[in-house]
Write a protein that holds these residues in place. Structure first.
Motif, PDB file in Angstrom:
ATOM      1  N   MET A   1     -33.894  25.279  -4.730  1.00  0.00           N
ATOM      2  CA  MET A   1     -33.083  24.066  -5.696  1.00  0.00           C
ATOM      3  C   MET A   1     -32.200  25.327  -6.464  1.00  0.00           C
ATOM      4  SD  MET A   1     -34.324  22.779  -8.775  1.00  0.00           S
ATOM      5  CE  MET A   1     -34.729  21.410  -7.907  1.00  0.00           C
ATOM      6  N   LEU A  16     -33.545  14.151  -6.246  1.00  0.00           N
ATOM      7  CA  LEU A  16     -34.208  15.491  -5.469  1.00  0.00           C
ATOM      8  C   LEU A  16     -35.430  15.798  -5.361  1.00  0.00           C
ATOM      9  CD1 LEU A  16     -33.216  17.934  -4.118  1.00  0.00           C
ATOM     10  CD2 LEU A  16     -33.055  18.841  -6.770  1.00  0.00           C
ATOM     11  N   ILE A  17     -36.631  15.371  -6.223  1.00  0.00           N
ATOM     12  CA  ILE A  17     -37.775  15.560  -5.875  1.00  0.00           C
ATOM     13  C   ILE A  17     -38.523  14.426  -4.641  1.00  0.00           C
ATOM     14  CG2 ILE A  17     -40.575  14.778  -6.941  1.00  0.00           C
ATOM     15  CD1 ILE A  17     -38.853  16.149 -10.002  1.00  0.00           C
ATOM     16  N   GLU A  19     -36.220  12.983  -3.068  1.00  0.00           N
ATOM     17  CA  GLU A  19     -35.531  13.324  -1.518  1.00  0.00           C
ATOM     18  C   GLU A  19     -37.175  14.693  -1.034  1.00  0.00           C
ATOM     19  OE1 GLU A  19     -31.315  14.751  -2.609  1.00  0.00           O
ATOM     20  OE2 GLU A  19     -30.886  12.325  -1.967  1.00  0.00           O
ATOM     21  N   THR A  20     -37.130  15.791  -1.480  1.00  0.00           N
ATOM     22  CA  THR A  20     -37.961  16.651  -1.410  1.00  0.00           C
ATOM     23  C   THR A  20     -39.261  16.377  -0.412  1.00  0.00           C
ATOM     24  OG1 THR A  20     -36.871  17.771  -2.739  1.00  0.00           O
ATOM     25  CG2 THR A  20     -38.943  18.662  -2.160  1.00  0.00           C
ATOM     26  N   LYS A  23     -38.361  14.608   2.809  1.00  0.00           N
ATOM     27  CA  LYS A  23     -37.901  16.384   3.425  1.00  0.00           C
ATOM     28  C   LYS A  23     -39.004  16.334   3.636  1.00  0.00           C
ATOM     29  CE  LYS A  23     -34.600  20.472   3.899  1.00  0.00           C
ATOM     30  NZ  LYS A  23     -34.129  21.354   3.564  1.00  0.00           N
ATOM     31  N   LEU A  24     -40.370  17.262   3.459  1.00  0.00           N
ATOM     32  CA  LEU A  24     -41.141  17.986   3.479  1.00  0.00           C
ATOM     33  C   LEU A  24     -42.310  16.970   4.749  1.00  0.00           C
ATOM     34  CD1 LEU A  24     -42.318  19.085   0.271  1.00  0.00           C
ATOM     35  CD2 LEU A  24     -41.053  20.801   2.154  1.00  0.00           C
ATOM     36  N   ILE A  38     -44.264  20.848  -3.632  1.00  0.00           N
ATOM     37  CA  ILE A  38     -42.917  20.421  -3.857  1.00  0.00           C
ATOM     38  C   ILE A  38     -41.696  21.370  -4.901  1.00  0.00           C
ATOM     39  CG2 ILE A  38     -42.168  18.150  -4.946  1.00  0.00           C
ATOM     40  CD1 ILE A  38     -44.348  16.808  -4.211  1.00  0.00           C
ATOM     41  N   HIS A  41     -40.850  23.957  -3.216  1.00  0.00           N
ATOM     42  CA  HIS A  41     -39.754  24.145  -2.263  1.00  0.00           C
ATOM     43  C   HIS A  41     -38.249  24.327  -3.031  1.00  0.00           C
ATOM     44  CE1 HIS A  41     -37.610  22.659   1.561  1.00  0.00           C
ATOM     45  NE2 HIS A  41     -37.044  21.850   0.822  1.00  0.00           N
ATOM     46  N   MET A  42     -38.884  23.264  -3.557  1.00  0.00           N
ATOM     47  CA  MET A  42     -37.961  23.441  -4.875  1.00  0.00           C
ATOM     48  C   MET A  42     -37.362  24.610  -6.047  1.00  0.00           C
ATOM     49  SD  MET A  42     -38.498  19.032  -6.497  1.00  0.00           S
ATOM     50  CE  MET A  42     -37.410  19.537  -8.076  1.00  0.00           C
ATOM     51  N   THR A  63     -41.304   6.994  -4.443  1.00  0.00           N
ATOM     52  CA  THR A  63     -40.592   7.862  -3.063  1.00  0.00           C
ATOM     53  C   THR A  63     -40.701   6.089  -2.257  1.00  0.00           C
ATOM     54  OG1 THR A  63     -41.637  10.087  -3.437  1.00  0.00           O
ATOM     55  CG2 THR A  63     -40.950   9.516  -1.268  1.00  0.00           C
ATOM     56  N   HIS A 103     -33.638   9.846   7.101  1.00  0.00           N
ATOM     57  CA  HIS A 103     -34.716  11.018   6.596  1.00  0.00           C
ATOM     58  C   HIS A 103     -35.782  10.419   7.443  1.00  0.00           C
ATOM     59  CE1 HIS A 103     -32.365  10.271   3.559  1.00  0.00           C
ATOM     60  NE2 HIS A 103     -31.006   8.961   3.634  1.00  0.00           N
TER      61      HIS A 103
END
Length: 202
Positions: A1, A16-17, A19-20, A23-24, A38, A41-42, A63, A103
């Motif tokens: 981030m 954003l969390i 989306e993370t 992604k992960l 998480i 990564h951010m 999510t 996604h």
């Protein structure tokens, strides 16, 4: 981030969390995903995550909820478009495929929730979405029969299984070949075969 993203409004940070997590989930088994991973990564602390979600379960629930709403939007948009029942079905199919390509963690995460032996709120959310999805597909098949687009002998439940199963099959094949774009490249051809089954006698 980035440094500037650390000062996002709460709602944007929550997004954003989410989306993370998606992604992960494309990179590892969602069952093994931790709040530490998480946050790392951010580029934030776990405490920053817990200011928006109380637990990891709450993050996963949000999510799954976001995924469900996005897929419901896909269905609703297609239903509001003009055209034949078959064209509406194809729009749903292709839009669903496009969403997965954008996604790729989505099917991993939803499958991980469905595989849980215990009953959870997130598992109920996944089942609720699929009930919504299947109900609208069922209604479309009935409409297609009424309008003479589909063979009246088509079994709606079987047609639903094949519709959703075709998308799941494309996802599985993309994992085998190691290319998420395999889904998009073959989706139209798969649907072309599927639509022939709706018109022919079972």
């Amino acid at each position: 981030m980035s440094r500037s993203s650390k000062h996002l409004p709460a709602e944007e940070r929550r997004k954003l969390i989410i989306e993370t997590v998606i992604k992960l989930s494309a990179q590892q088994n969602p069952k093994n995903l931790t709040t530490e991973a998480i946050a790392r990564h951010m580029n934030v602390t776990q405490g920053a995550l817990f200011r928006h979600f109380s637990t990891k379960e709450a993050i996963i629930k949000a999510t799954i909820g976001w995924i469900g709403e996005k897929l419901k939007d896909i269905i609703d948009v297609a239903l509001n478009e003009k055209g034949s029942v078959l064209s509406i079905l194809k729009n749903i199919f292709m839009a669903h495929v496009d969403f997965i390509v954008k996604h790729p963690g989505v099917p991993h995460l939803m499958l991980a929730e469905l595989q849980r032996s215990e009953t959870t709120e997130t598992k109920r959310l996944v089942k609720s979405f699929f009930t919504y999805y299947k109900t609208h597909l069922y209604n479309l098949f009935e409409q297609g029969k009424t309008l003479g687009e589909f063979n009246p002998q088509i079994n709606n439940e079987a047609a639903i299984v094949l519709f959703i199963g075709s998308i799941q099959g494309l996802v599985l094949q993309s994992l085998i070949v190691g290319d998420i774009n395999y889904i998009r490249h073959n989706a139209s051809k798969v649907f072309s075969i599927y639509q022939q089954s709706l018109r022919s006698a079972p």
